[in-house]
Motif scaffolding. Sequence first.
Motif, PDB file in Angstrom:
ATOM      1  N   ALA A  17      41.797  36.022  43.948  1.00  0.00           N
ATOM      2  CA  ALA A  17      42.599  35.063  42.912  1.00  0.00           C
ATOM      3  C   ALA A  17      41.482  35.173  41.645  1.00  0.00           C
ATOM      4  N   ILE A  18      40.422  34.835  42.170  1.00  0.00           N
ATOM      5  CA  ILE A  18      39.374  34.724  40.766  1.00  0.00           C
ATOM      6  C   ILE A  18      39.359  36.010  40.044  1.00  0.00           C
ATOM      7  N   ASN A  19      39.310  36.868  40.897  1.00  0.00           N
ATOM      8  CA  ASN A  19      39.401  38.446  40.081  1.00  0.00           C
ATOM      9  C   ASN A  19      40.401  38.729  39.337  1.00  0.00           C
ATOM     10  N   ALA A  20      41.668  38.269  39.897  1.00  0.00           N
ATOM     11  CA  ALA A  20      42.698  38.464  39.083  1.00  0.00           C
ATOM     12  C   ALA A  20      43.024  37.801  37.701  1.00  0.00           C
ATOM     13  N   ARG A  21      42.319  36.218  37.879  1.00  0.00           N
ATOM     14  CA  ARG A  21      42.352  35.366  36.870  1.00  0.00           C
ATOM     15  C   ARG A  21      41.752  35.958  35.677  1.00  0.00           C
ATOM     16  N   PHE A  22      40.371  36.590  36.168  1.00  0.00           N
ATOM     17  CA  PHE A  22      39.379  36.844  35.068  1.00  0.00           C
ATOM     18  C   PHE A  22      40.063  37.945  34.366  1.00  0.00           C
ATOM     19  N   ALA A  23      40.366  39.051  35.304  1.00  0.00           N
ATOM     20  CA  ALA A  23      41.028  40.175  34.576  1.00  0.00           C
ATOM     21  C   ALA A  23      42.256  40.100  33.865  1.00  0.00           C
ATOM     22  N   ASN A  24      43.068  39.389  34.304  1.00  0.00           N
ATOM     23  CA  ASN A  24      44.218  39.166  33.636  1.00  0.00           C
ATOM     24  C   ASN A  24      44.288  38.024  32.453  1.00  0.00           C
TER      25      ASN A  24
END
Length: 108
Positions: A17-24
């Motif tokens: 979830a944190i990776n998706a938030r940063f990437a997107n």
Amino acid sequence: MLYELRVYECLPGRLPAINARFANHTMKLFERHGIKNIGYWTTDVGESNHELTYMVAFEDANQRAAAWDAFRNDPEWAKVTEESHRDGLIVKNVRNQLLTPTPYSPMQ
């Protein structure tokens, strides 16, 4: 140049979830507010595989303070944060360090 190293210790199962938030979202919002993205890493070998480690850069301490203030008060960031917490909190703990390059550092 002032570098900030940040480590986000995620709750179990929440690293995606944190990776998706940063990437997107987060990286684009950082750049919008003058926070320069340097690099992002997850831990393959080490104390915890529930961590996102990243580095951002600023011209100086004053620019850093203004950039973080603008970022934190961005209505889009508030919306992104709320949406990303629908399934529960993501980050358990945040650690950060402010780093200044040595005169011999290749990264100035």
